[in-house]
Motif scaffolding. Structure first.
Motif, PDB file in Angstrom:
ATOM      1  N   GLY A 399       0.675  -1.369   0.015  1.00 24.97           N
ATOM      2  CA  GLY A 399       0.029  -0.113  -0.136  1.00 24.97           C
ATOM      3  C   GLY A 399       0.886   1.384  -0.104  1.00 24.97           C
ATOM      4  N   LEU A 400       2.101   1.221  -0.336  1.00 25.46           N
ATOM      5  CA  LEU A 400       2.945   2.406  -0.265  1.00 25.46           C
ATOM      6  C   LEU A 400       3.038   2.868  -1.764  1.00 25.46           C
ATOM      7  CD1 LEU A 400       5.747   1.068   1.836  1.00 25.46           C
ATOM      8  CD2 LEU A 400       3.801   2.372   2.603  1.00 25.46           C
ATOM      9  N   GLY A 401       2.822   2.373  -2.559  1.00 22.30           N
ATOM     10  CA  GLY A 401       3.128   2.977  -4.030  1.00 22.30           C
ATOM     11  C   GLY A 401       2.479   4.180  -4.530  1.00 22.30           C
ATOM     12  N   LEU A 402       1.095   4.019  -3.959  1.00 23.53           N
ATOM     13  CA  LEU A 402       0.085   5.128  -4.681  1.00 23.53           C
ATOM     14  C   LEU A 402       0.250   6.422  -3.567  1.00 23.53           C
ATOM     15  CD1 LEU A 402      -3.182   3.711  -5.218  1.00 23.53           C
ATOM     16  CD2 LEU A 402      -1.538   4.714  -6.986  1.00 23.53           C
ATOM     17  N   ASP A 403       0.746   6.086  -2.229  1.00 19.89           N
ATOM     18  CA  ASP A 403       1.077   7.079  -1.619  1.00 19.89           C
ATOM     19  C   ASP A 403       2.521   7.731  -1.532  1.00 19.89           C
ATOM     20  OD1 ASP A 403       0.706   8.509   1.318  1.00 19.89           O
ATOM     21  OD2 ASP A 403       2.462   7.640   1.605  1.00 19.89           O
ATOM     22  N   ILE A 404       3.407   6.899  -2.260  1.00 17.70           N
ATOM     23  CA  ILE A 404       4.427   7.719  -2.622  1.00 17.70           C
ATOM     24  C   ILE A 404       4.360   8.676  -3.798  1.00 17.70           C
ATOM     25  CG2 ILE A 404       6.744   7.148  -3.805  1.00 17.70           C
ATOM     26  CD1 ILE A 404       6.998   4.678  -2.101  1.00 17.70           C
ATOM     27  N   VAL A 405       3.530   8.137  -4.826  1.00 23.58           N
ATOM     28  CA  VAL A 405       3.293   9.038  -5.708  1.00 23.58           C
ATOM     29  C   VAL A 405       2.494  10.288  -5.336  1.00 23.58           C
ATOM     30  CG1 VAL A 405       1.879   9.074  -8.055  1.00 23.58           C
ATOM     31  CG2 VAL A 405       3.107   7.063  -7.499  1.00 23.58           C
ATOM     32  N   ARG A 406       1.381   9.937  -4.464  1.00 24.72           N
ATOM     33  CA  ARG A 406       0.752  11.249  -3.878  1.00 24.72           C
ATOM     34  C   ARG A 406       1.713  12.339  -3.362  1.00 24.72           C
ATOM     35  NH1 ARG A 406      -0.759  12.898   0.830  1.00 24.72           N
ATOM     36  NH2 ARG A 406       0.108  11.119   1.861  1.00 24.72           N
ATOM     37  N   ARG A 407       2.484  11.817  -2.543  1.00 30.71           N
ATOM     38  CA  ARG A 407       3.428  12.769  -1.752  1.00 30.71           C
ATOM     39  C   ARG A 407       4.203  13.511  -2.772  1.00 30.71           C
ATOM     40  NH1 ARG A 407       7.455  10.645   0.749  1.00 30.71           N
ATOM     41  NH2 ARG A 407       7.028   8.688   0.756  1.00 30.71           N
ATOM     42  N   ILE A 408       4.695  12.767  -3.878  1.00 29.76           N
ATOM     43  CA  ILE A 408       5.583  13.406  -4.977  1.00 29.76           C
ATOM     44  C   ILE A 408       4.688  14.695  -5.495  1.00 29.76           C
ATOM     45  CG2 ILE A 408       6.731  13.277  -7.214  1.00 29.76           C
ATOM     46  CD1 ILE A 408       7.553  10.473  -6.459  1.00 29.76           C
ATOM     47  N   ALA A 409       3.388  14.327  -5.770  1.00 28.55           N
ATOM     48  CA  ALA A 409       2.554  15.238  -6.182  1.00 28.55           C
ATOM     49  C   ALA A 409       2.196  16.316  -5.401  1.00 28.55           C
ATOM     50  CB  ALA A 409       1.077  14.383  -6.768  1.00 28.55           C
ATOM     51  N   VAL A 410       2.094  16.121  -4.236  1.00 26.52           N
ATOM     52  CA  VAL A 410       1.703  17.042  -3.324  1.00 26.52           C
ATOM     53  C   VAL A 410       2.702  18.243  -3.166  1.00 26.52           C
ATOM     54  CG1 VAL A 410       1.018  17.491  -0.800  1.00 26.52           C
ATOM     55  CG2 VAL A 410       0.118  15.912  -2.006  1.00 26.52           C
ATOM     56  N   ASN A 411       4.014  17.583  -3.230  1.00 25.22           N
ATOM     57  CA  ASN A 411       5.297  18.525  -2.786  1.00 25.22           C
ATOM     58  C   ASN A 411       5.491  19.439  -4.251  1.00 25.22           C
ATOM     59  OD1 ASN A 411       6.024  17.195  -0.434  1.00 25.22           O
ATOM     60  ND2 ASN A 411       7.303  15.644  -1.267  1.00 25.22           N
ATOM     61  N   ALA A 412       4.935  18.831  -5.289  1.00 19.36           N
ATOM     62  CA  ALA A 412       4.679  19.694  -6.593  1.00 19.36           C
ATOM     63  C   ALA A 412       3.598  20.429  -6.654  1.00 19.36           C
ATOM     64  CB  ALA A 412       5.152  18.672  -7.693  1.00 19.36           C
ATOM     65  N   GLY A 413       2.900  20.667  -5.685  1.00 19.23           N
ATOM     66  CA  GLY A 413       1.569  21.801  -5.611  1.00 19.23           C
ATOM     67  C   GLY A 413       0.415  21.034  -6.237  1.00 19.23           C
ATOM     68  N   GLY A 414       0.388  19.645  -6.382  1.00 22.60           N
ATOM     69  CA  GLY A 414      -0.754  18.955  -6.823  1.00 22.60           C
ATOM     70  C   GLY A 414      -1.361  18.033  -6.097  1.00 22.60           C
ATOM     71  N   GLY A 415      -1.822  16.867  -6.423  1.00 19.32           N
ATOM     72  CA  GLY A 415      -2.425  15.762  -5.844  1.00 19.32           C
ATOM     73  C   GLY A 415      -2.634  14.601  -6.584  1.00 19.32           C
ATOM     74  N   LEU A 416      -3.394  13.690  -6.185  1.00 20.93           N
ATOM     75  CA  LEU A 416      -4.024  12.263  -6.692  1.00 20.93           C
ATOM     76  C   LEU A 416      -5.175  11.889  -6.316  1.00 20.93           C
ATOM     77  CD1 LEU A 416      -1.506   9.291  -6.947  1.00 20.93           C
ATOM     78  CD2 LEU A 416      -3.689   8.953  -5.922  1.00 20.93           C
ATOM     79  N   ALA A 417      -5.683  11.396  -7.374  1.00 19.11           N
ATOM     80  CA  ALA A 417      -6.987  10.846  -7.209  1.00 19.11           C
ATOM     81  C   ALA A 417      -7.316   9.560  -7.900  1.00 19.11           C
ATOM     82  CB  ALA A 417      -8.120  11.727  -7.756  1.00 19.11           C
ATOM     83  N   VAL A 418      -7.976   8.644  -7.237  1.00 19.37           N
ATOM     84  CA  VAL A 418      -8.349   7.209  -7.834  1.00 19.37           C
ATOM     85  C   VAL A 418      -9.760   7.210  -8.111  1.00 19.37           C
ATOM     86  CG1 VAL A 418      -6.238   6.296  -7.052  1.00 19.37           C
ATOM     87  CG2 VAL A 418      -8.433   6.070  -5.824  1.00 19.37           C
ATOM     88  N   ALA A 419     -10.177   6.596  -9.192  1.00 19.14           N
ATOM     89  CA  ALA A 419     -11.755   6.173  -9.281  1.00 19.14           C
ATOM     90  C   ALA A 419     -12.039   5.246 -10.253  1.00 19.14           C
ATOM     91  CB  ALA A 419     -12.263   7.477 -10.154  1.00 19.14           C
ATOM     92  N   ASN A 420     -13.034   4.625 -10.202  1.00 21.25           N
ATOM     93  CA  ASN A 420     -13.422   3.503 -11.298  1.00 21.25           C
ATOM     94  C   ASN A 420     -14.261   3.771 -12.401  1.00 21.25           C
ATOM     95  OD1 ASN A 420     -12.071   1.264  -9.565  1.00 21.25           O
ATOM     96  ND2 ASN A 420     -14.084   1.194  -8.326  1.00 21.25           N
ATOM     97  N   ARG A 421     -13.754   3.353 -13.524  1.00 22.28           N
ATOM     98  CA  ARG A 421     -14.584   3.830 -15.079  1.00 22.28           C
ATOM     99  C   ARG A 421     -15.905   3.034 -15.103  1.00 22.28           C
ATOM    100  NH1 ARG A 421     -10.472   1.812 -19.401  1.00 22.28           N
ATOM    101  NH2 ARG A 421     -12.124   3.263 -20.463  1.00 22.28           N
TER     102      ARG A 421
END
Length: 461
Positions: A399-421
């Motif tokens: 469960g660390l992968g998406l959290d790592i990506v989220r932290r990279i995005a937040v540090n760059a002024g962004g964020g992360l979202a997931v959803a089902n199509r």
């Protein structure tokens, strides 16, 4: 805090001053009235005594001539009146009074009347027939009763204001001595939170506040020691990985298939660079963490990493599609970190979907000043939105992968979202602040903007 202490001191001082000055003001007024009445009563009694003992001309009774002489002797023609039984009077014209008859009964008293008070003293003469008592009368005006009271009250009011001002200034100075070390402690805490582990405070102020300052210094020292030990541990652990990597390199170089050997050696080189970066970051001091911000072109990195993963996708029969629009998409993330984030998202598709599942990687401009990375697959989707939380995964991973990506995005002024199509499959959307690499080192969106963008991106088809 300083203002609160000053207000509390002002309120307490006002209560004390009012509790002291109000009774004192009333006492001053009563004493002034008693003094004026006592003086009038004393003079009236002296005149009555003189009339009682002086020889009367032509008889034993008090007559107008005797009254005139006595008033002249006392110099009281304008203030006192001698009232005779028949209603005539000698001296000042003080008007009628309903208290005369009571005074003729032989009792001296003071009565309150409109505009002040009147003093009545009967002249007691031996063997005087009943109803023939002469009365000495005088009036004391309200002005006389309150003479000097206004001045005394003004002095008391000035004293009260002086005491309140002195107490407020003293409380403000005391509050400043308390607040100054607290403000310094607050600033040091912010500096420590921003990564300056060398921040210290000079303990001062009251003993309790000084003790907090000493505790803060101890905490800062201890935190620096712990972080230093953690960095060294990470660096040592990363360094230990060099041995198996070296062994892997030697084994890869002995492979007969040169193309396969070259591919493995490229992977080993990439892993070694990641290990070197871990060692460098672990041993880098916090003060130099933000030395020179790095930038990367999201579109270029997406094309590069997607090409790397397409080889594995072809082997597994997966359809791998890449779309980049909007030209260069510069974001405030280093190329290595951005590549690691893209690898993590694509690797999740391989790890959590069945072989043969297609996926698409998209890099495009977003709303406003942002760049968006999307990874869409045709798998089974996300079982639970909590997969973006560290340690929360329903797929058997850490469960660390998406959290790592989220932290990279937040540090760059962004964020992360997931959803089902709606048609099936999962969708991960990552957005970054878009920058001009020639004029900007990056920036961040405010938290409310991040939440708005988060919901807007999740709602897109």
């Amino acid at each position: 805090m300083r203002r609160s202490l000053a207000i509390v001191s002002l309120a307490v001082t006002l209560l004390v001053v009012l509790a002291f000055l109000i009774p004192l003001a009333l006492l001053v007024r009563n004493q002034a009235a008693d003094r004026a009445l006592s003086r009038s009563e004393r003079d009236a009694q002296a005149i009555a005594a003189a009339l009682a003992v002086a020889p009367a001309s032509g008889g034993a009774d008090v007559d107008p001539t005797l009254a005139e002489n006595v008033l002249d002797a006392f110099g009281s023609h304008e203030d006192f009146s001698v009232v005779f039984p028949d209603g005539t009077s000698v001296g000042a014209d003080l008007g009628e009074s309903t208290n005369i008859e009571q005074a003729r009964g032989g009792a001296a008293f003071t009565a309150q009347i409109g505009g002040g008070a009147e003093v009545l003293v009967p002249v007691l003469v031996a063997d005087a027939p009943a109803g023939s008592t002469v009365v000495v009368r005088t009036l004391v005006s309200d002005e006389d009763l309150t003479r000097g009271v206004s001045l005394a009250w003004s002095l008391l009011a000035g004293l009260g204001v002086f005491l309140v001002v002195v107490a407020t200034l003293a409380a403000d100075r005391l509050a400043r001595n308390i607040v100054r070390p607290v403000s310094a402690l607050s600033g040091a805490a912010r500096s420590l939170g921003e990564g300056d582990l060398d921040t210290r405070v000079e303990p001062g102020g009251p003993p309790e506040v000084a003790d907090v300052g000493e505790a803060f210094n101890f905490l800062a020292r201890r935190l620096g020691q712990l972080l230093s030990a953690e960095r060294e541990s990470v660096a040592d652990l990363s360094h230990r990985l060099r041995t198996p990597l070296t062994a892997l390199r030697l084994q890869a170089e002995t492979l007969a298939d040169q193309e396969e050997a070259a591919s493995l050696l490229a992977d080993i080189d990439r892993l070694e660079r990641a290990v070197d970066r871990m060692i460098e970051e672990a041993r880098r001091s916090t003060a130099t963490d933000a030395a020179i911000p790095q930038v990367a072109d999201l579109a270029a990195v997406v094309r590069h990493r997607a090409t790397f993963w397409k080889i594995l996708a072809d082997d597994q029969g997966r359809g791998a599609t890449v779309h980049t629009t909007g030209g260069e998409l510069w974001v405030p993330v280093s190329p290595d970190e951005l590549g690691a984030a893209i690898d993590t998202l694509i690797e999740n598709v391989f790890a959590h979907t069945v072989t043969g599942t297609d996926y698409t990687v998209i890099a495009r401009p977003g709303q406003g000043e942002e760049a968006v990375l999307e990874v869409v697959d045709a798998g089974g989707g996300f079982p639970d939105p909590s997969v973006v939380q560290r340690g929360a995964s329903a797929g058997g991973s850490t469960g660390l992968g998406l959290d790592i990506v989220r932290r990279i995005a937040v540090n760059a002024g962004g964020g992360l979202a997931v959803a089902n199509r709606e048609g099936g499959g999962g969708r991960v959307v990552v957005w970054f602040s878009r920058i001009d690499p020639d004029r900007s080192t990056g920036g961040g969106a405010r938290p409310d903007e991040q939440r708005r963008r988060h919901e807007a991106i999740k709602s897109r088809p």
